[in-house]
Design a protein around this motif. Structure first.
Motif, short mmCIF file in Angstrom:
data_model
loop_
_atom_site.label_atom_id
_atom_site.label_comp_id
_atom_site.label_asym_id
_atom_site.label_seq_id
_atom_site.Cartn_x
_atom_site.Cartn_y
_atom_site.Cartn_z
N TRP A 167 3.28 14.26 -7.85
CA TRP A 167 3.43 13.65 -6.52
C TRP A 167 3.35 14.71 -5.43
O TRP A 167 2.81 14.45 -4.33
N ARG A 168 3.84 15.91 -5.70
CA ARG A 168 3.74 16.99 -4.70
C ARG A 168 2.31 17.47 -4.57
O ARG A 168 1.84 17.77 -3.46
N ILE A 169 1.61 17.54 -5.68
CA ILE A 169 0.21 17.95 -5.63
C ILE A 169 -0.60 16.96 -4.81
O ILE A 169 -1.43 17.34 -3.98
N HIS A 170 -0.33 15.68 -5.02
CA HIS A 170 -1.08 14.67 -4.25
C HIS A 170 -0.91 14.87 -2.75
O HIS A 170 -1.86 14.68 -1.98
N ARG A 171 0.27 15.27 -2.33
CA ARG A 171 0.51 15.49 -0.90
C ARG A 171 -0.39 16.59 -0.34
O ARG A 171 -0.59 16.66 0.88
N ALA A 172 -0.89 17.47 -1.21
CA ALA A 172 -1.72 18.58 -0.77
C ALA A 172 -3.20 18.36 -0.99
O ALA A 172 -4.01 19.20 -0.57
N ILE A 173 -3.58 17.27 -1.64
CA ILE A 173 -5.00 17.02 -1.87
C ILE A 173 -5.70 16.79 -0.53
O ILE A 173 -5.24 16.04 0.32
N GLY A 174 -6.81 17.45 -0.37
CA GLY A 174 -7.50 17.50 0.92
C GLY A 174 -7.50 18.92 1.45
O GLY A 174 -8.38 19.31 2.20
N MET A 175 -6.48 19.70 1.08
CA MET A 175 -6.52 21.14 1.32
C MET A 175 -7.53 21.77 0.38
O MET A 175 -7.78 21.26 -0.71
N GLY A 176 -8.08 22.90 0.76
CA GLY A 176 -8.85 23.68 -0.18
C GLY A 176 -7.94 24.42 -1.13
O GLY A 176 -6.74 24.61 -0.87
N GLY A 177 -8.50 24.85 -2.27
CA GLY A 177 -7.70 25.53 -3.27
C GLY A 177 -7.06 26.81 -2.78
O GLY A 177 -5.97 27.19 -3.23
N ASP A 178 -7.71 27.50 -1.82
CA ASP A 178 -7.13 28.73 -1.29
C ASP A 178 -5.85 28.46 -0.51
O ASP A 178 -4.97 29.32 -0.42
N GLN A 179 -5.73 27.25 0.03
CA GLN A 179 -4.53 26.85 0.77
C GLN A 179 -3.52 26.16 -0.15
O GLN A 179 -2.32 26.31 0.01
N LEU A 180 -4.04 25.40 -1.11
CA LEU A 180 -3.19 24.53 -1.92
C LEU A 180 -2.24 25.30 -2.83
O LEU A 180 -1.05 24.96 -2.93
N VAL A 181 -2.72 26.34 -3.50
CA VAL A 181 -1.87 27.06 -4.46
C VAL A 181 -0.65 27.67 -3.79
O VAL A 181 0.49 27.42 -4.22
N PRO A 182 -0.79 28.46 -2.72
CA PRO A 182 0.43 28.99 -2.09
C PRO A 182 1.30 27.92 -1.45
O PRO A 182 2.53 28.04 -1.45
N ALA A 183 0.68 26.85 -0.94
CA ALA A 183 1.48 25.79 -0.31
C ALA A 183 2.38 25.11 -1.33
O ALA A 183 3.52 24.72 -1.02
N LEU A 184 1.91 24.96 -2.57
CA LEU A 184 2.67 24.25 -3.60
C LEU A 184 3.56 25.16 -4.43
O LEU A 184 4.63 24.75 -4.88
N ALA A 185 3.12 26.37 -4.67
CA ALA A 185 3.83 27.23 -5.63
C ALA A 185 4.33 28.53 -5.04
O ALA A 185 5.03 29.28 -5.73
N GLY A 186 3.99 28.81 -3.78
CA GLY A 186 4.51 30.01 -3.14
C GLY A 186 3.56 31.20 -3.23
O GLY A 186 2.62 31.23 -4.02
N GLU A 187 3.85 32.19 -2.40
CA GLU A 187 2.97 33.35 -2.29
C GLU A 187 2.98 34.22 -3.54
O GLU A 187 1.97 34.84 -3.87
N GLU A 188 4.10 34.26 -4.25
CA GLU A 188 4.15 35.10 -5.44
C GLU A 188 3.22 34.56 -6.53
O GLU A 188 2.47 35.32 -7.16
N VAL A 189 3.25 33.23 -6.73
CA VAL A 189 2.34 32.62 -7.69
C VAL A 189 0.90 32.81 -7.24
O VAL A 189 0.01 33.11 -8.05
N GLU A 190 0.66 32.64 -5.95
CA GLU A 190 -0.68 32.86 -5.42
C GLU A 190 -1.18 34.27 -5.74
O GLU A 190 -2.31 34.46 -6.21
N LYS A 191 -0.32 35.24 -5.52
CA LYS A 191 -0.72 36.63 -5.74
C LYS A 191 -0.97 36.91 -7.22
O LYS A 191 -1.96 37.56 -7.59
#
Length: 216
Positions: A37-61
């Motif tokens: 359900w949280r991922i769905h809230r971010a669909i429409g973002m690009g993947g470069d934006q979606l990963v840090p938005a959902l999982a944080g900057e540490e996971v992104e890095k």
């Protein structure tokens, strides 16, 4: 000259939930569990934006690139299940008959865009389309909408989208948005993001051609 910028995923083709599950599986393959359900809230973002938005900057890095690489093949496993949304092809016919410049706007890879063009039989009806090759930053950044407008050759346009990220990207470009509910976002969310009008579907929107009269 005026133009209509049409988002593809969730607006013309029914992909948002396929993408949500593909992202869920991609995160999970990399040891990160994010509720669908949280991922769905971010669909429409690009993947470069979606990963840090959902999982944080540490996971992104640490895992962002691996997650993005995993999502593509997971989504492609389901792409043959994707169908056009009701009224999508008819809207393209309508805009072509009205001689409005129409650009399909997507930051998906070219092979995905080609699949949707074939699915909608859209190549002869539209003036052009975008893909990931046309953008540096994805929605809600304005790059995609700006790229579509460059292809249209005009600054007078209206965007049609299904997500708050479509609306925000259009706002940052300075053009209005008409939204539809088929992406799973609520009427209130889309209106609060700045959509001028919200319709239940593309099929309903077709009954209000004046809503797509572009403006500068």
């Amino acid at each position: 000259m005026s133009a209509v910028i049409l988002d593809i995923d969730g607006t013309l083709v029914d992909t948002n939930y396929h993408h949500a599950l593909a992202w869920y599986r991609a995160f999970r393959q990399n040891g990160v569990v994010v509720p669908v359900w949280r991922i769905h809230r971010a669909i429409g973002m690009g993947g470069d934006q979606l990963v840090p938005a959902l999982a944080g900057e540490e996971v992104e890095k640490e895992k962002g690139e691996d997650i993005r690489r995993a999502e593509k093949p997971l989504y492609m496993e389901t792409i043959e299940e994707v169908e056009p949304l009701d009224g999508a092809r008819g809207l393209l016919d309508d805009l072509h008959d009205r001689e409005l410049t129409t650009i399909l706007a997507s930051s998906a890879t070219q092979d995905e865009v080609d699949h949707y063009l074939d699915l909608l039989d859209a190549r002869e009806l539209v003036s052009g389309w975008t893909s990931s090759a046309d953008v540096e930053e994805t929605k809600p950044e304005p790059d995609l909408v700006q790229a579509a407008m460059r292809k249209a050759g005009t600054e007078e346009a209206v965007m049609v989208g299904d997500s708050v990220w479509d609306v925000l990207a259009a706002n940052r470009t300075g053009i209005p948005t008409v939204a539809v509910l088929t992406g799973g976002y609520s009427r209130e969310e889309l209106s609060e993001a700045g959509a001028l009008q919200v319709f239940d579907s593309i099929a309903e929107l077709r009954g209000y051609p004046e809503a797509l009269e572009p403006r500068s």
